[in-house]
Design a protein around this motif. Structure first.
Motif, PDB file in Angstrom:
ATOM      1  N   ASP A  64      -6.748   2.138   2.406  1.00  0.00           N
ATOM      2  CA  ASP A  64      -6.307   0.953   3.145  1.00  0.00           C
ATOM      3  C   ASP A  64      -4.844   0.650   2.819  1.00  0.00           C
ATOM      4  O   ASP A  64      -4.103   0.107   3.639  1.00  0.00           O
ATOM      5  CB  ASP A  64      -7.147  -0.272   2.760  1.00  0.00           C
ATOM      6  CG  ASP A  64      -8.637  -0.019   2.861  1.00  0.00           C
ATOM      7  OD1 ASP A  64      -9.059   0.471   3.924  1.00  0.00           O
ATOM      8  OD2 ASP A  64      -9.360  -0.276   1.878  1.00  0.00           O
ATOM      9  N   LEU A  65      -4.471   1.020   1.593  1.00  0.00           N
ATOM     10  CA  LEU A  65      -3.145   0.704   1.063  1.00  0.00           C
ATOM     11  C   LEU A  65      -2.651   1.882   0.240  1.00  0.00           C
ATOM     12  O   LEU A  65      -3.387   2.416  -0.589  1.00  0.00           O
ATOM     13  CB  LEU A  65      -3.249  -0.556   0.187  1.00  0.00           C
ATOM     14  CG  LEU A  65      -2.044  -0.985  -0.646  1.00  0.00           C
ATOM     15  CD1 LEU A  65      -0.854  -1.333   0.236  1.00  0.00           C
ATOM     16  CD2 LEU A  65      -2.418  -2.190  -1.514  1.00  0.00           C
ATOM     17  N   VAL A  66      -1.406   2.311   0.484  1.00  0.00           N
ATOM     18  CA  VAL A  66      -0.781   3.378  -0.304  1.00  0.00           C
ATOM     19  C   VAL A  66       0.414   2.791  -1.039  1.00  0.00           C
ATOM     20  O   VAL A  66       1.280   2.154  -0.425  1.00  0.00           O
ATOM     21  CB  VAL A  66      -0.327   4.555   0.590  1.00  0.00           C
ATOM     22  CG1 VAL A  66       0.421   5.606  -0.238  1.00  0.00           C
ATOM     23  CG2 VAL A  66      -1.521   5.185   1.296  1.00  0.00           C
ATOM     24  N   MET A  67       0.449   2.987  -2.353  1.00  0.00           N
ATOM     25  CA  MET A  67       1.538   2.475  -3.183  1.00  0.00           C
ATOM     26  C   MET A  67       2.318   3.641  -3.768  1.00  0.00           C
ATOM     27  O   MET A  67       1.729   4.619  -4.245  1.00  0.00           O
ATOM     28  CB  MET A  67       0.981   1.589  -4.295  1.00  0.00           C
ATOM     29  CG  MET A  67       0.315   0.347  -3.729  1.00  0.00           C
ATOM     30  SD  MET A  67      -0.634  -0.506  -4.968  1.00  0.00           S
ATOM     31  CE  MET A  67      -0.377  -2.197  -4.443  1.00  0.00           C
ATOM     32  N   VAL A  68       3.621   3.525  -3.745  1.00  0.00           N
ATOM     33  CA  VAL A  68       4.508   4.579  -4.243  1.00  0.00           C
ATOM     34  C   VAL A  68       5.359   4.005  -5.369  1.00  0.00           C
ATOM     35  O   VAL A  68       5.927   2.917  -5.244  1.00  0.00           O
ATOM     36  CB  VAL A  68       5.419   5.099  -3.106  1.00  0.00           C
ATOM     37  CG1 VAL A  68       6.454   6.072  -3.643  1.00  0.00           C
ATOM     38  CG2 VAL A  68       4.587   5.749  -2.005  1.00  0.00           C
ATOM     39  N   CYS A  69       5.443   4.745  -6.486  1.00  0.00           N
ATOM     40  CA  CYS A  69       6.298   4.319  -7.602  1.00  0.00           C
ATOM     41  C   CYS A  69       6.885   5.580  -8.230  1.00  0.00           C
ATOM     42  O   CYS A  69       6.325   6.146  -9.174  1.00  0.00           O
ATOM     43  CB  CYS A  69       5.481   3.519  -8.617  1.00  0.00           C
ATOM     44  SG  CYS A  69       6.475   2.698  -9.878  1.00  0.00           S
TER      45      CYS A  69
END
Length: 296
Positions: A64-69
C-alpha cells in the motif's frame, strides 16, 4: 475512500532505515524489505519478521505504501524509476514516500512520474540522526498534497515525534536544507567555543554546564559536547553525508540567489576534515580540525 495501510515496502536498511522499518513491523504492519546488501535484509527479517526481496520492484508488489531511505539522488532514481525500481511494482492508488535527503528537483520529478501512474508521492526527509531513528523520535519534513499526506501521517508517526506538511512536492527537501544550514553554523560555533575554552585553560565541562542553561544552549551542545571534549568522533552523522547535504543546499541557494556565506565556509572546513581522513567521523569533528591547525 482509500484503503488502510497494512503492507509496507521499505527500500534501504542503512543506519536510519533499519530501525525505522523495525518500528513499522512492531506496529503490526506487514513489511517487505529490500537492501542492496542482502545480508542486512536477511538480518532485519530474522529480527523483525516480514520478508526480504531481491529487487525494489519485487518488494513493492502488493504494498500500500513504499518507503525509500537511501543515499542520494542517483540512488533514489535507481530504486524507484530504474529497470527494477519500485515504481514498476507499485499499483495505482498506492503511495511512495522518499525519506532520503535529496534535491527538491528530484522530489518534483518523482511527484510527476508517480501522479502519471496514479500513485501518490511525498518527499519526507528526516532529522534526528541514528538515535532519533532508534528511539522513534525523528522530525519529518514533508512535501506533497494534503490528501496524500493525510493517508501516511499516522504511519510516519510510528518513528517520529514531529511530522509536518511544509507545502507542495519538494518543500520537505527545502525544509531539510534549512535544517542543515542551521546545523552547520551551530556545530562550528560549538567547536570554536570548546577550542577557546581549552586554550584558555577552562574546565570545558563546567563551562558547558553553565552556558547550556542560557542562550547558547542547543541540541548539538547537549548531545555532542562530551564526545567533542574527549576527541571521540567514531559515531553519529558522517562528514561525507553532511558535505553531500551542504552541496545540495549551496546549489539550491545559487539558484534562489540566497546568500549562505557561513554555510559555504563550514562546507570548506568539512573538506579539510575529509582531507584529514575524517570522512566517516561525526560532524562535530570540526573541533579536531581546530586542534590540529593549532598544532601546525
Amino acid at each position: 475512500m482509500h484503503q488502510t495501510i497494512s503492507t509496507v515496502a521499505f527500500i534501504g536498511l542503512g543506519v536510519m532505515g533499519y530501525p525505522m522499518a523495525g518500528h513499522l513491523a512492531r506496529q503490526g504492519l506487514t513489511v517487505r524489505v529490500y537492501n542492496r546488501t542482502t545480508a542486512t535484509a536477511e538480518a532485519w527479517v530474522a529480527e523483525h519478521g516480514g520478508s526480504h526481496h531481491t529487487t525494489p520492484q519485487e518488494a513493492a508488489q502488493g504494498a500500500d505504501l513504499v518507503m525509500v531511505c537511501v543515499g542520494n539522488d542517483d540512488d533514489v532514481r535507481q530504486v524507484t524509476t530504474g529497470s527494477q525500481g519500485a515504481l514498476h511494482g507499485m499499483a495505482a492508488g498506492s503511495l511512495l514516500v522518499d525519506h532520503t535527503t535529496a534535491s527538491s528537483d528530484l522530489a518534483e520529478e518523482l511527484s510527476n512520474i508517480c501522479h502519471a501512474q496514479g500513485i501518490g508521492f511525498i518527499d519526507a526527509p528526516v532529522s534526528g540522526g541514528q538515535q532519533g531513528a532508534i528511539n522513534g523520535a525523528l522530525t519529518i519534513m514533508c512535501g506533497g498534497e494534503e490528501r496524500e499526506f493525510s493517508r501516511i501521517e499516522a504511519t510516519l508517526a510510528h518513528y517520529a515525534r514531529a511530522v509536518a506538511l511544509m507545502g507542495p512536492a519538494g518543500s520537505g527537501q527545502l525544509t531539510k536544507m534549512v535544517n542543515q544550514i542551521c546545523i552547520a553554523g551551530l556545530v562550528q560555533g560549538l567547536a570554536e567555543g570548546l577550542h577557546f575554552a581549552e586554550q584558555a585553560g577552562l574546565d570545558q565541562q563546567r563551562v558547558i554546564d553553565v552556558i547550556a542553561k542560557g542562550a547558547a544552549g542547543s541540541w548539538q551542545m547537549e548531545n555532542r559536547h562530551k564526545t567533542m571534549a574527549a576527541d571521540e568522533y567514531e559515531h553519529g552523522f558522517a562528514v561525507n553525508w553532511m558535505r553531500k547535504d551542504l552541496g545540495i543546499c549551496l546549489e539550491q541557494a545559487r539558484r534562489l540567489q540566497a546568500r549562505l556565506p557561513v554555510t559555504a565556509l563550514v562546507d570548506q572546513f568539512y573538506g579539510d576534515v575529509q582531507a584529514m581522513g575524517g570522512g566517516r567521523w561525526d560532524t562535530s569533528s570540526l573541533l579536531r580540525r581546530l586542534r590540529s591547525h593549532g598544532r601546525d
